[in-house]
Design a protein around this motif. Sequence first.
Motif, mmCIF file in Angstrom:
data_model
loop_
_atom_site.group_PDB
_atom_site.id
_atom_site.type_symbol
_atom_site.label_atom_id
_atom_site.label_comp_id
_atom_site.label_asym_id
_atom_site.label_seq_id
_atom_site.Cartn_x
_atom_site.Cartn_y
_atom_site.Cartn_z
ATOM 1 N N THR A 40 0.874 -1.167 0.000
ATOM 2 C CA THR A 40 0.000 0.000 0.000
ATOM 3 C C THR A 40 0.919 1.228 0.000
ATOM 4 O O THR A 40 2.129 1.077 0.146
ATOM 5 N N ALA A 41 0.368 2.422 -0.174
ATOM 6 C CA ALA A 41 1.246 3.564 -0.481
ATOM 7 C C ALA A 41 1.083 4.762 0.446
ATOM 8 O O ALA A 41 1.492 5.867 0.089
ATOM 9 N N GLU A 42 0.514 4.580 1.637
ATOM 10 C CA GLU A 42 0.358 5.714 2.545
ATOM 11 C C GLU A 42 1.712 6.332 2.904
ATOM 12 O O GLU A 42 1.874 7.554 2.914
ATOM 13 N N GLU A 43 2.670 5.466 3.206
ATOM 14 C CA GLU A 43 3.995 5.974 3.595
ATOM 15 C C GLU A 43 4.664 6.736 2.462
ATOM 16 O O GLU A 43 5.244 7.807 2.667
ATOM 17 N N ALA A 44 4.586 6.182 1.251
ATOM 18 C CA ALA A 44 5.220 6.834 0.101
ATOM 19 C C ALA A 44 4.588 8.195 -0.160
ATOM 20 O O ALA A 44 5.291 9.200 -0.363
ATOM 21 N N TYR A 45 3.277 8.251 -0.154
ATOM 22 C CA TYR A 45 2.585 9.523 -0.378
ATOM 23 C C TYR A 45 2.960 10.538 0.702
ATOM 24 O O TYR A 45 3.287 11.691 0.402
ATOM 25 N N THR A 46 2.931 10.107 1.955
ATOM 26 C CA THR A 46 3.219 11.020 3.060
ATOM 27 C C THR A 46 4.638 11.558 2.966
ATOM 28 O O THR A 46 4.878 12.758 3.160
ATOM 29 N N ALA A 47 5.600 10.684 2.654
ATOM 30 C CA ALA A 47 6.994 11.113 2.547
ATOM 31 C C ALA A 47 7.190 12.091 1.390
ATOM 32 O O ALA A 47 7.925 13.085 1.509
ATOM 33 N N ILE A 48 6.531 11.833 0.264
ATOM 34 C CA ILE A 48 6.671 12.690 -0.915
ATOM 35 C C ILE A 48 6.095 14.076 -0.639
ATOM 36 O O ILE A 48 6.733 15.102 -0.917
ATOM 37 N N VAL A 49 4.899 14.133 -0.090
ATOM 38 C CA VAL A 49 4.260 15.426 0.167
ATOM 39 C C VAL A 49 4.979 16.178 1.286
ATOM 40 O O VAL A 49 5.135 17.403 1.226
ATOM 41 N N ARG A 50 5.435 15.459 2.287
ATOM 42 C CA ARG A 50 6.143 16.080 3.417
ATOM 43 C C ARG A 50 7.319 16.928 2.947
ATOM 44 O O ARG A 50 7.554 18.034 3.467
ATOM 45 N N ASP A 51 8.036 16.428 1.966
ATOM 46 C CA ASP A 51 9.255 17.111 1.525
ATOM 47 C C ASP A 51 8.982 18.440 0.820
ATOM 48 O O ASP A 51 9.898 19.260 0.682
ATOM 49 N N GLY A 52 7.733 18.662 0.369
ATOM 50 C CA GLY A 52 7.441 19.910 -0.328
ATOM 51 C C GLY A 52 6.384 20.760 0.335
ATOM 52 O O GLY A 52 5.942 21.763 -0.225
ATOM 53 N N LEU A 53 5.945 20.368 1.537
ATOM 54 C CA LEU A 53 4.860 21.076 2.203
ATOM 55 C C LEU A 53 5.402 22.119 3.176
ATOM 56 O O LEU A 53 6.188 21.789 4.075
ATOM 57 N N ASP A 54 4.968 23.380 2.993
ATOM 58 C CA ASP A 54 5.395 24.457 3.878
ATOM 59 C C ASP A 54 4.223 25.197 4.511
ATOM 60 O O ASP A 54 4.227 25.461 5.704
ATOM 61 N N SER A 55 3.225 25.524 3.699
ATOM 62 C CA SER A 55 2.181 26.439 4.135
ATOM 63 C C SER A 55 0.783 25.849 3.973
ATOM 64 O O SER A 55 0.550 24.984 3.119
ATOM 65 N N TYR A 56 -0.143 26.362 4.769
ATOM 66 C CA TYR A 56 -1.557 25.975 4.650
ATOM 67 C C TYR A 56 -2.114 26.307 3.268
ATOM 68 O O TYR A 56 -3.101 25.711 2.816
ATOM 69 N N LYS A 57 -1.467 27.257 2.579
ATOM 70 C CA LYS A 57 -1.938 27.652 1.249
ATOM 71 C C LYS A 57 -1.783 26.517 0.235
ATOM 72 O O LYS A 57 -2.434 26.527 -0.808
ATOM 73 N N GLN A 58 -0.925 25.535 0.516
ATOM 74 C CA GLN A 58 -0.725 24.404 -0.388
ATOM 75 C C GLN A 58 -1.763 23.300 -0.193
ATOM 76 O O GLN A 58 -1.841 22.381 -1.003
ATOM 77 N N LEU A 59 -2.523 23.394 0.897
ATOM 78 C CA LEU A 59 -3.474 22.335 1.232
ATOM 79 C C LEU A 59 -4.869 22.661 0.712
ATOM 80 O O LEU A 59 -5.227 23.834 0.617
ATOM 81 N N PRO A 60 -5.675 21.657 0.384
ATOM 82 C CA PRO A 60 -5.357 20.226 0.440
ATOM 83 C C PRO A 60 -4.481 19.768 -0.723
ATOM 84 O O PRO A 60 -4.548 20.332 -1.813
ATOM 85 N N VAL A 61 -3.663 18.755 -0.462
ATOM 86 C CA VAL A 61 -2.902 18.077 -1.512
ATOM 87 C C VAL A 61 -3.652 16.794 -1.845
ATOM 88 O O VAL A 61 -3.794 15.912 -0.998
ATOM 89 N N ASN A 62 -4.126 16.682 -3.074
ATOM 90 C CA ASN A 62 -5.024 15.605 -3.481
ATOM 91 C C ASN A 62 -4.413 14.851 -4.663
ATOM 92 O O ASN A 62 -4.522 15.271 -5.816
ATOM 93 N N PHE A 63 -3.728 13.761 -4.368
ATOM 94 C CA PHE A 63 -3.061 12.950 -5.387
ATOM 95 C C PHE A 63 -3.697 11.558 -5.459
ATOM 96 O O PHE A 63 -4.294 11.090 -4.489
ATOM 97 N N TYR A 64 -3.510 10.904 -6.602
ATOM 98 C CA TYR A 64 -3.879 9.489 -6.688
ATOM 99 C C TYR A 64 -2.894 8.761 -7.582
ATOM 100 O O TYR A 64 -2.201 9.368 -8.407
#
Length: 616
Positions: free
Chosen positions: A110-134
Amino acid sequence: MKASKFYISTLREAPSEAVIASHKLMLRAGITRKLGNGLYTYLPLGVRSLRKLEEIIREEWNETAGALEFKPTVIVPGEIWKESGRWETMGPQMLKARNRGEQDMVVSPTAEEAYTAIVRDGLDSYKQLPVNFYQINTKYRDEIRPRYGVMRGREFIMADGYTMNADDESLDESYKAYEKAYFRIFKRLGLKIIPVRADSGAMGGSGSEEFMVESPIGDDTLIICPNESCGYAANVEKAACRDDESLDKNGKKHEKTDAAIEEVETPNVFSIEDMEKFFDESPKMFIKALVYRVINSALDLSSCPHAKDWKRVKESSGDYYPLSYACVLIRADLDVNEAKLASALKASEVVLADDEEIRQIAGAGHGFVGPVTAKAPLVVDSSVVKANDDGTMTAMMHDAIAGSGKDGFHIRHVEPLRDFTPFLCADVRTVKEGDKCPICGGTFYSTKGNELGHIFKLGHKYTKSMKVTFLDKNGKAAEPTMGCYGIGVDRTLASIIENNNDEKGIIWPMTVAPFQVCVVPIKYDGKMKEVADKIYETLKSDGIEVFLDDRNERPGVKFADMELIGIPLRITVGEKNLPNVEFKPRAQAEAELVPADEAAAKAAAFVKAELARLNA
């Protein structure tokens, strides 16, 4: 596409290991071929339907759910699984390996960890949220007993959506958008879906809903209220029911007793049936006590004196007990639901303890385990003691009979909350057909179902353990909350076949059929060839996916193959019927004759009408 340029590999009989319709037909029609145990290859015919199914998911997730596609790797670093805390708790179904640099790697289950790690590295501000990938990607789980072809294989394709949201309100919006997309997807596939409340299992989180199809070979048992205005439906792992009273053999409810516990010698009384005969009483007056071995429990047991010697592992993702025990108390006419129990104990698994463990915890053998002497946290079902919303507890049984914790003896006049105190009150009862709906009081019925999709509100499970933060509107660090949305692509394809077939083969819905129309000349020669070619070329120019069976085969072979493969519409060109041709939808028993020069237009209209109906 002409048959002479295509790969057709049909079988007269399915291998003996194939026992369900979809498995048999996918092999016989040349949709798939087995490469190894739980490993299936899609042949060109199957790939065409598979890609159409994936595209429907893409279209709905892009438009209805507002998601963006990403493509993580299948092999991922073990380090991110250690961060999340699932490196150990995921269990043997996760395939692990080491590369030449001695780095731990995981073949993604499953890919929860991969998604979380990928988004974590580029997330700074609330303005970027929500991040909605599939993603629509390959996964691997080392199923202990793969079966039913691609319905439960080891390698499989999943469509997984993930959202990272600033707050619960935003997560609710994402959740509802994906839920709407799910209904759209399954409608377009011609599948009648039952949305049910579900257990989150190893995924964690709070809210969870499964999308099921009824199936006699389903892995899941569904509990459903027949009252359509109510709409309650749940997987048996999650289902709840209305409270019912503990009544004695005369149908009388016992009142609270002041009588002291009385020990009763009960030689050769081991089972509930034995107790019924010995005490001449209803099982609704007995408290059943079961000792469970609990694996990887994240529940805080520090206040329980019996847990002081159990090993507690401290990790950044949260503390847990690799091995602990629980004594479960439940009314004797009911069964423990182990999925509910594992969830209540925040455990990866619960298993009934063996004889030696039972004696260690209970001081007696199975059948004599009691609530008063057990040396383990008491997990008490709501049929015995119910937790109230205000934090208080209410005894649901009185003057009960239970095991004594001593071989050959039981005890009577047991008063819950007087004679024992629950460590945890929880609904761990297995709901069954005939129980009452907690919403409307209707009488439940049960059916089998297959899970095709599952949506979760994961909350902070992964963002907390993997240390994901962003700056909120006030410039303060905050943890985002997550949602997860999965569809089993292979399983959905198999379920379409499972729900759409007859004794001759598959009956594909137009949206996912490998071809929409097949043109079958009785003999690909002379006037029949001329007419077949003209219909074929006209349909192609009109954007219809058409298959021309130009093989030098007997008509019976061609008809059998086309019906087995399940192309929705067949046009048969035979010398005897010219200047007419046979027009036969796969789902209809009889063909009709139409003029050959009108066949292409009629076929195109048929295809477009079916697509419009399903895609509406």
